[in-house]
Write an enzyme that holds these catalytic residues in place. Structure first.
Site, PDB file in Angstrom:
ATOM      1  N   HIS A 155      75.858  48.583  16.889  1.00 56.12           N
ATOM      2  CA  HIS A 155      76.181  49.988  17.164  1.00 56.12           C
ATOM      3  C   HIS A 155      75.470  50.514  18.414  1.00 56.12           C
ATOM      4  O   HIS A 155      76.090  51.145  19.272  1.00 56.12           O
ATOM      5  CB  HIS A 155      75.808  50.844  15.955  1.00 56.12           C
ATOM      6  N   ASN A 213      63.101  36.200  14.213  1.00 58.36           N
ATOM      7  CA  ASN A 213      63.025  36.536  15.647  1.00 58.36           C
ATOM      8  C   ASN A 213      61.729  37.269  16.028  1.00 58.36           C
ATOM      9  O   ASN A 213      61.715  38.060  16.952  1.00 58.36           O
ATOM     10  CB  ASN A 213      64.261  37.326  16.106  1.00 58.36           C
ATOM     11  N   ARG A 236      62.298  47.066  17.874  1.00 59.35           N
ATOM     12  CA  ARG A 236      61.163  46.917  16.975  1.00 59.35           C
ATOM     13  C   ARG A 236      60.027  46.256  17.755  1.00 59.35           C
ATOM     14  O   ARG A 236      60.242  45.278  18.486  1.00 59.35           O
ATOM     15  CB  ARG A 236      61.506  46.046  15.760  1.00 59.35           C
ATOM     16  N   ASP A 260      59.611  51.880  23.468  1.00 64.54           N
ATOM     17  CA  ASP A 260      59.672  52.952  22.461  1.00 64.54           C
ATOM     18  C   ASP A 260      59.135  52.450  21.121  1.00 64.54           C
ATOM     19  O   ASP A 260      58.794  53.257  20.261  1.00 64.54           O
ATOM     20  CB  ASP A 260      61.122  53.427  22.296  1.00 64.54           C
ATOM     21  N   GLU A 265      52.284  50.055  16.257  1.00 71.87           N
ATOM     22  CA  GLU A 265      52.582  51.497  16.196  1.00 71.87           C
ATOM     23  C   GLU A 265      52.269  52.169  14.852  1.00 71.87           C
ATOM     24  O   GLU A 265      52.021  53.379  14.810  1.00 71.87           O
ATOM     25  CB  GLU A 265      54.052  51.766  16.553  1.00 71.87           C
ATOM     26  N   HIS A 297      58.215  55.907  19.553  1.00 67.60           N
ATOM     27  CA  HIS A 297      59.339  55.647  18.626  1.00 67.60           C
ATOM     28  C   HIS A 297      60.171  56.921  18.421  1.00 67.60           C
ATOM     29  O   HIS A 297      60.478  57.298  17.283  1.00 67.60           O
ATOM     30  CB  HIS A 297      58.828  55.111  17.278  1.00 67.60           C
TER      31      HIS A 297
HETATM   32  P1  NAD Z   1      73.410  46.726  14.308  1.00 70.24           P
HETATM   33  O1  NAD Z   1      73.165  46.044  13.019  1.00 70.24           O
HETATM   34  O2  NAD Z   1      74.626  47.570  14.468  1.00 70.24           O
HETATM   35  O3  NAD Z   1      73.396  45.648  15.494  1.00 70.24           O
HETATM   36  C1  NAD Z   1      72.451  44.646  15.602  1.00 70.24           C
HETATM   37  C2  NAD Z   1      73.106  43.477  16.301  1.00 70.24           C
HETATM   38  O4  NAD Z   1      72.093  42.509  16.551  1.00 70.24           O
HETATM   39  C3  NAD Z   1      74.189  42.784  15.460  1.00 70.24           C
HETATM   40  O5  NAD Z   1      75.374  42.707  16.211  1.00 70.24           O
HETATM   41  C4  NAD Z   1      73.611  41.417  15.146  1.00 70.24           C
HETATM   42  O6  NAD Z   1      74.580  40.395  15.066  1.00 70.24           O
HETATM   43  C5  NAD Z   1      72.678  41.218  16.332  1.00 70.24           C
HETATM   44  N1  NAD Z   1      71.587  40.282  16.112  1.00 70.24           N
HETATM   45  C6  NAD Z   1      70.791  40.168  15.048  1.00 70.24           C
HETATM   46  N2  NAD Z   1      69.833  39.244  15.271  1.00 70.24           N
HETATM   47  C7  NAD Z   1      70.037  38.780  16.515  1.00 70.24           C
HETATM   48  C8  NAD Z   1      69.384  37.812  17.343  1.00 70.24           C
HETATM   49  N3  NAD Z   1      68.300  37.149  16.902  1.00 70.24           N
HETATM   50  N4  NAD Z   1      69.872  37.585  18.567  1.00 70.24           N
HETATM   51  C9  NAD Z   1      70.967  38.229  19.012  1.00 70.24           C
HETATM   52  N5  NAD Z   1      71.629  39.154  18.287  1.00 70.24           N
HETATM   53  C10 NAD Z   1      71.174  39.431  17.063  1.00 70.24           C
HETATM   54  O7  NAD Z   1      72.093  47.570  14.590  1.00 70.24           O
HETATM   55  P2  NAD Z   1      71.952  48.841  15.541  1.00 70.24           P
HETATM   56  O8  NAD Z   1      72.326  50.069  14.813  1.00 70.24           O
HETATM   57  O9  NAD Z   1      72.586  48.569  16.846  1.00 70.24           O
HETATM   58  O10 NAD Z   1      70.366  48.881  15.701  1.00 70.24           O
HETATM   59  C11 NAD Z   1      69.681  47.841  16.366  1.00 70.24           C
HETATM   60  C12 NAD Z   1      68.192  48.006  16.119  1.00 70.24           C
HETATM   61  O11 NAD Z   1      67.720  49.179  16.767  1.00 70.24           O
HETATM   62  C13 NAD Z   1      67.798  48.272  14.654  1.00 70.24           C
HETATM   63  O12 NAD Z   1      67.738  47.083  13.912  1.00 70.24           O
HETATM   64  C14 NAD Z   1      66.432  48.878  14.796  1.00 70.24           C
HETATM   65  O13 NAD Z   1      65.467  47.864  14.848  1.00 70.24           O
HETATM   66  C15 NAD Z   1      66.508  49.562  16.155  1.00 70.24           C
HETATM   67  N6  NAD Z   1      66.477  51.027  16.056  1.00 70.24           N
HETATM   68  C16 NAD Z   1      65.548  51.685  16.792  1.00 70.24           C
HETATM   69  C17 NAD Z   1      65.506  53.066  16.747  1.00 70.24           C
HETATM   70  C18 NAD Z   1      64.504  53.845  17.563  1.00 70.24           C
HETATM   71  O14 NAD Z   1      64.352  55.046  17.350  1.00 70.24           O
HETATM   72  N7  NAD Z   1      63.826  53.238  18.501  1.00 70.24           N
HETATM   73  C19 NAD Z   1      66.401  53.758  15.938  1.00 70.24           C
HETATM   74  C20 NAD Z   1      67.346  53.049  15.215  1.00 70.24           C
HETATM   75  C21 NAD Z   1      67.379  51.668  15.286  1.00 70.24           C
HETATM   76  C1  COI Z   2      65.257  53.546  12.355  1.00 62.79           C
HETATM   77  O1  COI Z   2      66.123  54.368  11.986  1.00 62.79           O
HETATM   78  O2  COI Z   2      65.153  52.427  11.822  1.00 62.79           O
HETATM   79  C2  COI Z   2      64.333  53.875  13.429  1.00 62.79           C
HETATM   80  O3  COI Z   2      63.802  53.002  14.058  1.00 62.79           O
HETATM   81  C3  COI Z   2      64.038  55.289  13.685  1.00 62.79           C
HETATM   82  C4  COI Z   2      62.982  55.771  12.736  1.00 62.79           C
HETATM   83  C5  COI Z   2      61.703  56.031  13.461  1.00 62.79           C
HETATM   84  C6  COI Z   2      63.450  57.004  12.035  1.00 62.79           C
END
Ligand code: NAD
Ligand code: COI
Length: 332
Positions: A155, A213, A236, A260, A265, A297
């Site tokens: 996404h 990973n 992460r 971020d 953290e 974050h």
């Molecule tokens: P998602 O599940 O929609 O997409 C993750 C993608 O990563 C998938 O297409 C999956 O096939 C791929 N994937 C998994 N392991 C992999 C690897 N080792 N190598 C290559 N591709 C791989 O998730 P998303 O909604 O896009 O979110 C991604 C990540 O963002 C979350 O898992 C979370 O860790 C992080 N996140 C951070 C914040 C923030 O505030 N910084 C907020 C929300 C999510």
């Molecule tokens: C998540 O939704 O997994 C995030 O990384 C954001 C969180 C700090 C609310």
């Protein structure tokens, strides 16, 4: 029906009030405290708990919640890497998360930081603040001239990719499971190594899967990156070996780092260190660098996202309480 929520912040309260107004039949109680073995008993009598925290949902915590009679738990965020799923399974927990609350929030943040870093925005701002108004040597790199490598095209990765293409950048992508629509556009490379070798900007958008990973970006993978590349981690902290990044910034292998999410953290971000100073000297050093953009974050932290996180998690909590399986139930 009663729902008990943990860790409710002031900025979530308007969204919670909206939700309550639309669900007058549901009794909602909450605390600002996080869910711990000590606070679990607060949920006694509730049908579901709604939670968000970076602290672990450990066996001890889940057991205490189950002992309070609550085994429905709805997270207000995406990440589930802090849940002891073995314990959750043994205790028959129903768990949901909010997998899609606003991919744009995180993708937009990453894109803004990339553009600012390539523009040397911190360097120029620091110069201007000192009234040094000379141009040289603070010349910008245009985003359209970069090859942007997107690791993970879920996404968030897909929205980030579109924003980068909007800037005119060439995008390459790597994912263990390819997106069918994106595949037609020919952006995928076959291996992470190929992506690292080709990209000027490498941006991580994958979950952290412990044992799979951890530190996928380390001294060895950084060595495969182009000289002067930018690394972006809004996913992460544990995906990146921070010491290896510091070494690559020192040696000027990396042009810059957008961070971020940070491996150290928990217990550090979302706290005010302005009076007593930061104990984590590595983080303190990263923050002070002009080619490093640290945010605590907060990529997710927009009004749009917070509203979705509250509304979707409470909807899922109601579904569990009614014996239904919400679409956002975590399958484990
Ligand atoms: P998602 O599940 O929609 O997409 C993750 C993608 O990563 C998938 O297409 C999956 O096939 C791929 N994937 C998994 N392991 C992999 C690897 N080792 N190598 C290559 N591709 C791989 O998730 P998303 O909604 O896009 O979110 C991604 C990540 O963002 C979350 O898992 C979370 O860790 C992080 N996140 C951070 C914040 C923030 O505030 N910084 C907020 C929300 C999510
Ligand atoms: C998540 O939704 O997994 C995030 O990384 C954001 C969180 C700090 C609310």
């Amino acid at each position: 029906m009663k729902i008990f929520a943990y860790g409710i912040r002031d900025d979530e309260k308007p969204s919670l009030e909206d939700w309550k107004s639309a669900h007058p039949d549901v009794e909602v109680d909450y605390t600002q405290d996080l869910l711990t073995p000590e606070t679990a008993a607060l949920a006694k009598g509730a049908d579901s708990a709604v939670v968000y925290q970076q602290l672990d949902y450990s066996r001890e915590t889940l057991t205490a919640l189950a002992e309070a009679g609550v085994t429905n738990m709805s997270l207000r965020n995406v990440g589930t890497d802090n849940i002891d799923f073995d314990a959750a399974k043994a205790l028959n927990f129903n768990i949901s998360n909010v997998p899609v609350y606003s991919p744009n929030a995180i993708a937009e943040h990453a894109a803004i930081q990339v553009a600012a870093l390539l523009s040397q925005a911190k360097v120029m701002e620091n110069k201007v603040q000192k009234r040094d108004l000379r141009w040289e040597p603070t010349i910008r790199r245009e985003v359209r001239d970069q090859v942007v490598g997107v690791v993970g095209t879920g996404h968030i990765g897909r929205v980030f990719l579109q924003i980068m293409q909007g800037f005119g950048a060439k995008v390459v992508a790597y994912d263990v499971y390819r997106n069918a629509e994106l595949e037609k556009t020919g952006v995928y490379v076959d291996t992470l190594e190929e992506l690292l070798e080709q990209s000027d900007v490498v941006s991580l958008h994958v979950p952290h899967i412990p044992g799979v990973n951890d530190q996928m970006i380390n001294a060895e993978t950084i060595a495969k990156m182009k000289d002067d590349a930018v690394l972006v981690n809004v996913s992460r902290g544990l995906l990146v070996d921070t010491d290896a990044v510091v070494a690559a910034l020192d040696s000027k292998k990396l042009f810059g780092f957008v961070m971020d999410t940070y491996e150290g953290e928990v217990g550090v971000f979302n706290k005010d260190w302005s009076k007593n100073g930061l104990d984590d000297k590595r983080l303190d050093d990263l923050i002070s660098r002009e080619n490093v953009f640290v945010t605590p974050h907060t990529a997710f932290y927009t009004t749009h996202a917070v509203q979705e996180m509250v509304h979707q998690s409470f909807d899922a909590a109601v579904a569990f309480a009614n014996g239904e399986t919400p679409a956002i139930a975590v399958k484990y």
